[in-house]
Motif scaffolding. Sequence first.
Motif, PDB file in Angstrom:
ATOM      1  N   SER A 184      23.869   1.029  53.837  1.00 18.58           N
ATOM      2  CA  SER A 184      22.942   1.793  53.008  1.00 18.58           C
ATOM      3  C   SER A 184      21.728   0.941  52.655  1.00 18.58           C
ATOM      4  O   SER A 184      21.854  -0.236  52.336  1.00 18.58           O
ATOM      5  CB  SER A 184      23.667   2.238  51.737  1.00 18.58           C
ATOM      6  OG  SER A 184      22.846   3.106  51.020  1.00 18.58           O
TER       7      SER A 184
ATOM      8  N   LYS B 299      17.401   3.179  57.807  1.00 17.14           N
ATOM      9  CA  LYS B 299      17.658   4.208  58.820  1.00 17.14           C
ATOM     10  C   LYS B 299      16.818   5.466  58.584  1.00 17.14           C
ATOM     11  O   LYS B 299      16.171   5.983  59.499  1.00 17.14           O
ATOM     12  CB  LYS B 299      19.155   4.587  58.814  1.00 17.14           C
ATOM     13  CG  LYS B 299      20.086   3.417  58.968  1.00 17.14           C
ATOM     14  CD  LYS B 299      21.532   3.861  59.016  1.00 17.14           C
ATOM     15  CE  LYS B 299      21.996   4.503  57.725  1.00 17.14           C
ATOM     16  NZ  LYS B 299      22.093   3.561  56.598  1.00 17.14           N
ATOM     17  N   THR B 300      16.840   5.913  57.336  1.00 14.88           N
ATOM     18  CA  THR B 300      16.087   7.141  57.039  1.00 14.88           C
ATOM     19  C   THR B 300      14.586   6.900  57.190  1.00 14.88           C
ATOM     20  O   THR B 300      13.847   7.755  57.704  1.00 14.88           O
ATOM     21  CB  THR B 300      16.410   7.638  55.621  1.00 14.88           C
ATOM     22  OG1 THR B 300      17.805   7.953  55.565  1.00 14.88           O
ATOM     23  CG2 THR B 300      15.604   8.855  55.263  1.00 14.88           C
ATOM     24  N   THR B 301      14.165   5.721  56.767  1.00 12.00           N
ATOM     25  CA  THR B 301      12.755   5.373  56.926  1.00 12.00           C
ATOM     26  C   THR B 301      12.362   5.434  58.401  1.00 12.00           C
ATOM     27  O   THR B 301      11.309   5.989  58.761  1.00 12.00           O
ATOM     28  CB  THR B 301      12.508   3.958  56.381  1.00 12.00           C
ATOM     29  OG1 THR B 301      12.993   3.889  55.042  1.00 12.00           O
ATOM     30  CG2 THR B 301      11.036   3.614  56.410  1.00 12.00           C
TER      31      THR B 301
HETATM   32  N1  ATP Z   1       9.947   6.388  48.748  1.00 12.24           N
HETATM   33  C1  ATP Z   1      10.397   5.147  48.593  1.00 12.24           C
HETATM   34  N2  ATP Z   1       9.855   4.357  47.669  1.00 12.24           N
HETATM   35  C2  ATP Z   1      10.294   3.094  47.507  1.00 12.24           C
HETATM   36  N3  ATP Z   1      11.250   2.547  48.213  1.00 12.24           N
HETATM   37  C3  ATP Z   1      11.836   3.284  49.142  1.00 12.24           C
HETATM   38  C4  ATP Z   1      11.441   4.626  49.384  1.00 12.24           C
HETATM   39  N4  ATP Z   1      12.214   5.121  50.370  1.00 12.24           N
HETATM   40  C5  ATP Z   1      13.039   4.129  50.728  1.00 12.24           C
HETATM   41  N5  ATP Z   1      12.812   3.037  50.000  1.00 12.24           N
HETATM   42  C6  ATP Z   1      13.523   1.764  50.127  1.00 12.24           C
HETATM   43  O1  ATP Z   1      13.498   1.402  51.487  1.00 12.24           O
HETATM   44  C7  ATP Z   1      14.734   0.882  51.858  1.00 12.24           C
HETATM   45  C8  ATP Z   1      15.283   1.648  53.041  1.00 12.24           C
HETATM   46  O2  ATP Z   1      15.598   2.966  52.612  1.00 12.24           O
HETATM   47  P1  ATP Z   1      16.234   4.054  53.575  1.00 12.24           P
HETATM   48  O3  ATP Z   1      16.257   5.333  52.859  1.00 12.24           O
HETATM   49  O4  ATP Z   1      15.510   4.024  54.869  1.00 12.24           O
HETATM   50  O5  ATP Z   1      17.708   3.501  53.781  1.00 12.24           O
HETATM   51  P2  ATP Z   1      18.912   4.147  54.607  1.00 12.24           P
HETATM   52  O6  ATP Z   1      19.249   3.179  55.636  1.00 12.24           O
HETATM   53  O7  ATP Z   1      18.550   5.509  55.026  1.00 12.24           O
HETATM   54  O8  ATP Z   1      20.034   4.192  53.506  1.00 12.24           O
HETATM   55  P3  ATP Z   1      21.205   5.261  53.345  1.00 12.24           P
HETATM   56  O9  ATP Z   1      22.207   4.939  54.401  1.00 12.24           O
HETATM   57  O10 ATP Z   1      21.738   4.993  51.996  1.00 12.24           O
HETATM   58  O11 ATP Z   1      20.594   6.603  53.490  1.00 12.24           O
HETATM   59  C9  ATP Z   1      15.624   0.935  50.648  1.00 12.24           C
HETATM   60  O12 ATP Z   1      15.680  -0.365  50.056  1.00 12.24           O
HETATM   61  C10 ATP Z   1      14.964   1.888  49.730  1.00 12.24           C
HETATM   62  O13 ATP Z   1      15.121   1.491  48.402  1.00 12.24           O
END
Ligand code: ATP
Lengths: 230, 408
Positions: free
Chosen positions: A40, A44-46
């Motif tokens: 997490s 990934k989502t980014t």
């Molecule tokens: N809009 C935003 N503003 C500030 N920080 C963000 C934003 N979106 C994501 N982040 C930060 O960027 C990083 C990557 O986030 P992301 O959502 O891509 O993670 P992820 O791999 O999708 O996690 P998960 O598996 O929990 O969904 C995280 O540390 C998150 O706090």
Amino acid sequence: MIQLENVSKVYRMGKVEVPALSGVDLTIDDGELVAIMGPSGSGKTTLMNILGCLDVPTSGRYLLDGTDASRLSDNRLAKIRSRKIGFIFQSFNLVARTSAVRNVELPLVYAGVHARRNPARHALAQVGLSDREKFMPNELSGGQQQRVAIARALINDPTLLLADEPTGNLDTASSAEILKLLGALNDAGRTVVIITHEEEVAGFAKRVVRMRDGRIESDRVQRSRTEVTA
Amino acid sequence: MNLQEAVRIALRGLRANRLRSVLTMLGIIIGVAAVILLVAIGNGVQSSVNEKIQPLANLITIVPSAGNVPGGAPPKDLVDADVAALQEPAMSHDIAAVIPATSGKALTETDSYRFRATVIGSTDRWLDLNNGDMAAGSFFDDAQVRSTARVVVLGPSVASYLFGNDPAAALSHTVRINRQTFRVIGVMQSVGEPGDSVAVMPLNTARRYIFGGGDKVNQIIVQASQASAVPAAEDDVIRVLSDRHKIKDTANRDFEVQSLRSRLDTFNQILRILTLFTAAVAAISLFVGAIGVLNIMLVSVTERTREIGIRKAIGATRRAILEQFLIESLVLAGLGGFIGIGVGVGLSILGSILAPALGPTFATFAPAVTIPSVVLSFAISLVIGLVAGGYPANRAARLRPIEALRYQ
Ligand SMILES: Nc1ncnc2c1ncn2[C@@H]1O[C@H](COP(=O)(O)OP(=O)(O)OP(=O)(O)O)[C@@H](O)[C@H]1O
Ligand SMILES: [Mg+2]
């Protein structure tokens, strides 16, 4: 074909800068089925938002079928989403108080297509929901909602299907159904990128990209897809 | 995205919050209805008053009066010679008719009843000039004026007091006025008091039998050839009479000239300002309604942030989102305006149906809805929709898709 070249994304929260992606290089060929895994917060989502033209990288280039999508206007990005991308979200994201068939029609509305009802019905039939056309989202089970979402993602015949934890909110049986559907779509030649936490889901992909702290940790092509069982 | 689909999406959004939409529209409905109704009432009053006064608008009344200067000329009686001078065709081509009148209170009685009426002596043109009508019998004619006939025409109050409610009952009976006997030849229709408590007879009859002879008249009524000729006719009257009364300084006259027309103009002007003012007050409620629309549209955008994110993810452009919310507020305000027009027109019609029941004063009163007020208030509703919807819609359109999708 999808090419990411040294892509970074930094979120700015007031004075604090949060790096979400740092120097990601990734190439995905047409027709691939890629699973993106990672803990997490690993980005990934980014990454998916950038692949899906919902967001643009802070630096680096993103080439989608040869077009540089990293510096486009809002409007152009919307056009690309409309024509080339289909999204499937963990939380389904159907438009509330709008019937299944109308939800499926929506991308066609924004693409300016007039004949919508028949393609929408056809897409619903493809995901096995012909008998639920008039149902509202809150009258459908999670698995059914996700299938409507898949039908909606498919209707514009996108080249790239992006799924962010599509089975995250589903029980095992529904998950298997959804994965089967995505597998079938990939078999039909569509590029599919699935973000997942579940090893089982990853095992089903031909290629697994693992991320950590905004970087690609490993990128492995699997020999054979494991069959999903309910 | 085509317009039809945008309208459908907007309508679905409004229907999803039916009560809220209706309440928001209510603000516009009340505002528009109030504007239309108040303007209609203003117009109704104006045309009702004008309708009564218009026939008298070309009349000029001359009465004896002291001059405007301190220690100035004392009032001088008007006499037959003044009338004759004004009747001289060479004097003015803006004067159509000159009617002298003399009047005073006198006891009017039958064997059983008595009534203090205003006795008026004038010519056969008197009825015409006062815009009167006969309820029974006829007015006296020129021959009776010349022959100083002892005839009288009664106002309806006098007739009903002396002879009962049927106006015809008075005909051919005699009344005694100032102990002289006159034959009743007609009864007039009601024009409202004090005009109903009169007894009218030929000028010289009144002078000889009631006012004690002489050649005095109390007033001279001059009829201008048309309402627009009143100022010119007034000038001619002043010139002729000043000449006859040997007045050098026209500010120091011994007579006064009045016309209804100038008062009517003043009245209309005041009424127009009053109507505009009340409409402006009503427009305040329209403004409040506009704030209601703005408020609800802001709520709607916030509530549907996630939906906006979804729509953007599946290909909606800024413009498509902008259109969706703009059309929503346009429909809200436009529909409100439309219903408001219906309510305003409906109430105006109801008003004109019910007004006569309020009494004879309102008999001719009917609120008159004007096309400009309808068109304008509908246009204002649409502008409200555009303006009050514009800001929220723009905010929705500018939402960044990832943030909108993240919104809980
Ligand atoms: N809009 C935003 N503003 C500030 N920080 C963000 C934003 N979106 C994501 N982040 C930060 O960027 C990083 C990557 O986030 P992301 O959502 O891509 O993670 P992820 O791999 O999708 O996690 P998960 O598996 O929990 O969904 C995280 O540390 C998150 O706090
Ligand atoms: Mg995520």
